[in-house]
Design an enzyme around this catalytic site. Structure first.
Site, PDB file in Angstrom:
ATOM      1  N   LEU A   1     -36.053 118.055  22.341  1.00 10.52           N
ATOM      2  CA  LEU A   1     -37.313 118.079  21.607  1.00 10.52           C
ATOM      3  C   LEU A   1     -37.186 118.807  20.273  1.00 10.52           C
ATOM      4  O   LEU A   1     -37.767 118.395  19.271  1.00 10.52           O
ATOM      5  CB  LEU A   1     -38.392 118.740  22.478  1.00 10.52           C
ATOM      6  CG  LEU A   1     -39.830 118.523  22.001  1.00 10.52           C
ATOM      7  CD1 LEU A   1     -40.191 117.048  22.021  1.00 10.52           C
ATOM      8  CD2 LEU A   1     -40.795 119.321  22.854  1.00 10.52           C
ATOM      9  N   CYS A   2     -36.386 119.877  20.266  1.00 11.17           N
ATOM     10  CA  CYS A   2     -36.300 120.647  19.022  1.00 11.17           C
ATOM     11  C   CYS A   2     -35.634 119.815  17.923  1.00 11.17           C
ATOM     12  O   CYS A   2     -35.991 119.911  16.750  1.00 11.17           O
ATOM     13  CB  CYS A   2     -35.565 121.960  19.255  1.00 11.17           C
ATOM     14  SG  CYS A   2     -33.981 121.746  20.031  1.00 11.17           S
ATOM     15  N   THR A   3     -34.675 118.971  18.316  1.00 13.16           N
ATOM     16  CA  THR A   3     -34.028 118.096  17.325  1.00 13.16           C
ATOM     17  C   THR A   3     -35.037 117.084  16.790  1.00 13.16           C
ATOM     18  O   THR A   3     -35.146 116.855  15.588  1.00 13.16           O
ATOM     19  CB  THR A   3     -32.856 117.335  17.982  1.00 13.16           C
ATOM     20  OG1 THR A   3     -31.972 118.273  18.556  1.00 13.16           O
ATOM     21  CG2 THR A   3     -32.119 116.496  16.958  1.00 13.16           C
TER      22      THR A   3
ATOM     23  N   ASN B   1     -37.612 119.146  14.637  1.00  9.57           N
ATOM     24  CA  ASN B   1     -37.222 119.929  13.455  1.00  9.57           C
ATOM     25  C   ASN B   1     -36.028 119.413  12.667  1.00  9.57           C
ATOM     26  O   ASN B   1     -36.007 119.499  11.453  1.00  9.57           O
ATOM     27  CB  ASN B   1     -36.918 121.373  13.873  1.00  9.57           C
ATOM     28  CG  ASN B   1     -38.075 121.984  14.628  1.00  9.57           C
ATOM     29  OD1 ASN B   1     -39.214 121.806  14.216  1.00  9.57           O
ATOM     30  ND2 ASN B   1     -37.787 122.647  15.723  1.00  9.57           N
TER      31      ASN B   1
END
Ligand SMILES: [Zn+2]
Length: 443
Positions: free
Chosen positions: A210-212, A215
């Site tokens: 999710l962070c990839t 962001n």
């Protein structure tokens, strides 16, 4: 008066194989009529998946003298299945695949008893899987493959010298297809390489951290996932859930993903890719399924009867351009997550800046782990401590704050053992943290 019993010629073609010696028979093979008896009355096999491969497999087994067959599948029949999953008809749409397939075979092949299980493989425990002589899987999910692989490994018992007791080994024949490519393999849990031993054979996972997505997107797929996972709920453009078959929805996703791709200088986004990512399409070709299922069924037959040497251990089939096939002997990975008892070590360079989230991302993205949503526990000061767990809502809420903490802040130390639970394995995995640059705190 003598009752005339018609001689059963039904299995004559099998008798030629099972009641005569041959040059390729296994050492233990002794031709006899009892083998057919065994196939007919005793041998119990499990088919996992009643889809493209599963329909072929069930038909093959029923025609090969296997009469006690179980089939497990959690899916229901959809219109798009009907071109190749030939045990299903239009009237069956919406019904259970396992139940419909079992009913079809039982009606068509006299004496065959297929028992359906309309559920997930994870709904059953060891006692269910232990009852089968051979298990054959025709799955399209790697997670499910890894889970059943882990289950069969946990069935194996060892003697006092640490050698596996062969009577507790349930062989697994695994078939897989993707378009015009397919493979079949024979796995003898703990003796031959397992699914996790060769995890690097599988293409990288289709879900992205999710962070990839949120962001640091690098691929066009990340941009599409961003719209699907984050933007869709935020903007709610059509007041409904995203439907990968709706052209208006697809256009919306394409447009927004393109905006995001432009922002991050990412190229290669196409409408077709949007369709592929949203629907997670794995193309299915019925002829490939037929070939792979036939190979798997013959391997099951060879193992159940010992009439022929079985595949050792991996066979590849490709009919994109002509027909190409070869087999090779895959090797066991001595550090396999599933079948090796060796504790894995993860080297951590900077435990004061690496967060728990970083560690979880590593476990998900590293080709040797490829975990899905790991739950982590450890022992601190003699007490069990859950570091993070996403599967239980209340625990997730309690442990979420740990994600942003560094390994040092969580009081984890060099040599710390973490117990990891994940959907890819019914058993826990233990990994050891090794701090390679353990900075001494200065006072
Ligand atoms: Zn293994």
């Amino acid at each position: 008066m003598v009752e005339i019993v018609p001689l059963n010629k039904k299995w004559n073609y099998l008798r030629k194989i099972l009641e005569r010696s041959g040059p390729f028979q296994q050492e233990t093979f002794e031709p006899s009529g009892e083998i057919l008896e065994f196939l007919n009355n005793t041998c119990k096999i499990l088919v996992i998946g009643a889809g493209g491969l599963g329909c072929e497999l069930l038909k093959n087994f029923a025609m090969m003298g296997f009469k006690n067959i179980d089939v497990i599948d959690m899916d229901i029949i959809e219109l798009s299945n009907l071109n190749r999953q030939f045990l299903f008809r239009r009237k069956d749409i919406g019904k259970s695949k396992a139940e419909t397939a079992a009913e079809f075979i039982n009606k068509r092949i006299a004496g065959c008893k297929v028992t359906p299980h309309f559920c997930k493989i994870q709904d059953y425990d060891e006692s269910f899987y232990r009852q089968f002589h051979v298990i054959v899987s025709g799955l399209d999910s790697i997670v499910a493959r890894r889970w059943i692989n882990g289950m069969l490994i946990s069935l194996v018992k060892y003697d006092d010298d640490g050698n596996p007791d062969v009577s507790t080994i349930v062989p697994m024949i695994d078939g897989g297809t993707e378009g015009f490519k397919g493979n079949a393999r024979v796995i003898l849990p703990t003796l031959s390489p397992c699914i996790d031993c060769t995890l690097d054979l599988y293409p990288p996972q289709v879900s992205y951290p999710l962070c990839t997505i949120a962001n640091t997107p690098r691929l066009p797929e990340h941009c599409i996932e961003y719209v699907k996972v984050i933007l869709w709920d935020k903007e709610n453009p059509f007041n409904c859930a995203l439907d990968g078959d709706d052209p208006e929805h697809l256009s919306f996703v394409f447009e927004k993903a393109q905006e995001r791709a432009n922002k991050f200088n990412i190229t290669g986004l196409t409408y077709r890719l949007v369709q592929g990512v949203l629907k997670n399409i794995i193309p299915a070709v019925s002829s490939t399924n037929a070939v792979i299922a036939a190979i798997c069924a013959s391997e099951v037959f060879k193992i159940a009867t010992s009439c022929y040497e079985y595949l050792n251990n991996y066979m590849v089939f490709n009919d994109i351009d002509g027909i190409y096939t070869y087999k090779y002997e895959a090797e066991k990975n001595p550090e396999c997550l599933a079948c090796s008892s060796k504790v894995r070590t993860i080297a951590i360079k900077n435990p004061s800046s690496m967060t728990l989230q970083d560690l979880i991302d590593y476990l998900c993205n590293n080709p040797e782990y490829q975990l899905k949503n790991p739950g982590l526990t450890t022992t601190l000061n003699g007490k069990n401590k859950t570091l993070y767990m996403s599967t239980v809502k209340s625990i997730e809420e309690q442990t979420r704050c740990n994600l942003t903490q560094s390994l040092h802040e969580l009081n984890l130390s060099d040599g710390q053992e973490l117990v990891i639970a994940d959907v890819t394995n019914p058993n826990s995995i233990i990994v050891k943290l090794k701090f390679t640059d353990n900075e001494v705190e200065m006072y």
